[in-house]
Design a protein around this motif. Structure first.
Motif, short mmCIF file in Angstrom:
data_model
loop_
_atom_site.label_atom_id
_atom_site.label_comp_id
_atom_site.label_asym_id
_atom_site.label_seq_id
_atom_site.Cartn_x
_atom_site.Cartn_y
_atom_site.Cartn_z
N SER A 195 22.62 -24.73 5.55
CA SER A 195 21.42 -24.28 5.35
C SER A 195 20.85 -25.56 4.62
O SER A 195 19.94 -25.96 4.42
N LEU A 196 22.14 -25.61 3.17
CA LEU A 196 21.73 -26.30 2.53
C LEU A 196 21.13 -27.71 2.97
O LEU A 196 21.04 -28.50 2.26
N GLU A 197 22.59 -28.34 3.83
CA GLU A 197 22.33 -29.71 4.05
C GLU A 197 21.20 -30.09 5.06
O GLU A 197 20.32 -30.53 4.99
N HIS A 198 20.60 -29.15 5.81
CA HIS A 198 18.83 -28.71 6.43
C HIS A 198 17.79 -29.03 5.32
O HIS A 198 16.99 -29.77 5.49
N ARG A 199 18.13 -28.61 4.41
CA ARG A 199 16.84 -28.60 3.62
C ARG A 199 17.04 -29.92 3.12
O ARG A 199 15.61 -30.30 3.55
N LEU A 200 18.09 -30.75 3.02
CA LEU A 200 17.99 -32.21 2.53
C LEU A 200 17.28 -32.86 4.14
O LEU A 200 16.76 -33.67 3.42
N HIS A 201 18.22 -32.63 5.09
CA HIS A 201 17.84 -33.39 6.14
C HIS A 201 15.88 -33.00 6.19
O HIS A 201 15.24 -34.23 6.63
N GLY A 202 15.53 -31.54 6.18
CA GLY A 202 13.80 -31.50 5.93
C GLY A 202 13.29 -32.55 4.87
O GLY A 202 11.93 -32.83 5.85
N CYS A 203 13.92 -32.89 4.21
CA CYS A 203 13.29 -34.16 3.28
C CYS A 203 13.12 -35.19 3.18
O CYS A 203 12.92 -36.03 2.40
N GLY A 204 13.82 -36.10 3.90
CA GLY A 204 14.31 -37.30 4.33
C GLY A 204 14.70 -37.71 4.28
O GLY A 204 14.98 -39.06 3.95
#
Length: 330
Positions: A258-267
């Motif tokens: 989920s921490l990786e997904h946060r970065l994906h969602g921010c570009g």
């Protein structure tokens, strides 16, 4: 790492509790240096009254060692992947008493770093600026153009800068001072060591997006706790609540992924992560593992694995050159 249960404290303002976590991290680093886990000739100038700081237990020392060494390894790898024309720009959020700028001036990649910016609360910035001005070992590395402004809450030089910024504000206003310091087209590395857990998920995402929307070459290294819905997380939260510290940014991160997904969602298109537990097992050569194992007796390996398994270092890049795909911790 998991802090020991302290006596109940009252703080004159709500932010004082959060600021106290910088002392936790600094004292843990002092302990790890004292016991031989880390080498850091600069921390002694940034942390007052060293003789009064008690040595931490092995679990804290090992966690501090793994966290510091893995982040350093990632930074060195990131610098090594840059082409010769690149001028690296480092932005460290909530840097506190971190000595990394000075330690990196001793490393070969230092020539690539043209800007290093630290951000924290005014009280912490003032304390660090005072230490830099007081100790020549710190000020000489900053350079002859060192200037301390605004009552000690701003430190400026051509390379190293410390700014007093409340990161919980609107990023377009809070981070505006960075626009005159950072150059677009040159790589920016954002460091966030245990910063995002203390703010809302919306705020941390807005901060990351502020960088990814303004700069074409952005990377990030973020150190966070995750998965605190279990018994360990309950104890950790209770210990922090005694100190009036909340973790609003943790509940949205039940897993390392989920921490990786946060970065994906921010570009950020290229992301990766590792728990401190897995990093301890896989990221250090055999002789180093043997050296660390011989420093202190560790009775509760299962407890160590439990604690380290709740902390992750996550990194990612927005980089059209493709270098991010080769960015790995080794």
């Amino acid at each position: 790492m998991l802090p020991p249960p302290p006596p109940r404290q009252s703080f004159p303002d709500g932010d004082a509790a959060i600021r106290s976590t910088d002392d936790d991290a600094a004292h843990a680093r002092v302990s790890a240096v004292r016991k031989g886990y880390l080498k850091d000739p600069y921390i002694q100038y940034l942390v007052p009254r060293l003789h009064l700081i008690p040595t931490r237990p092995p679990l804290i020392n090992i966690g501090t060692y793994v966290r510091s060494e893995v982040i350093d390894k990632l930074m060195v790898k990131w610098l090594d992947l840059l082409d010769e024309s690149s001028q690296a720009q480092i932005v460290s959020l909530g840097a506190g008493s971190d000595s990394r700028f000075w330690r990196f001036t001793d490393l070969p990649p230092k020539a690539k770093i043209v800007k290093w910016i630290e951000i924290d609360f005014p009280e912490i910035v003032a304390k660090k600026a005072l230490a830099v001005r007081k100790h020549s070992k710190l000020s000489e590395a900053v350079g002859p153009d060192l200037a301390i402004e605004k009552g000690g809450t701003v430190l400026r030089s051509s390379v190293f800068n410390i700014l007093a910024v409340d990161l919980r504000g609107e990023p377009s206003e809070a981070l505006q001072p960075l626009e005159v310091l950072l150059s677009d087209g040159q790589p920016v590395l954002l460091l966030a060591e245990c910063v995002f857990p203390y703010m809302s998920p919306e705020t941390s995402a807005a901060i990351i997006r502020w960088f990814t929307e303004r700069y074409s070459r952005v990377s990030i290294i973020s150190y966070d706790m995750f998965g605190l819905g279990d018994a360990f997380g309950k104890v950790m939260r209770e210990n922090l609540q005694i100190r009036n510290i909340e973790l609003p940014g943790v509940d949205d991160n039940p897993t390392r992924q989920s921490l990786e997904h946060r970065l994906h969602g921010c570009g950020l298109s290229e992301t990766n992560s590792v728990t401190l537990k897995n990093a301890r097992a896989a990221c250090f050569p055999g002789p180093e593992v043997d050296r660390i194992s011989g420093l202190e007796r560790l009775d509760e390996v299962e407890e160590l694995d439990l604690v380290l398994g709740h902390y992750s270092i996550t990194w990612g890049s927005k980089d059209e050159t493709g270098a991010a795909a080769r960015w790995r911790v080794e």
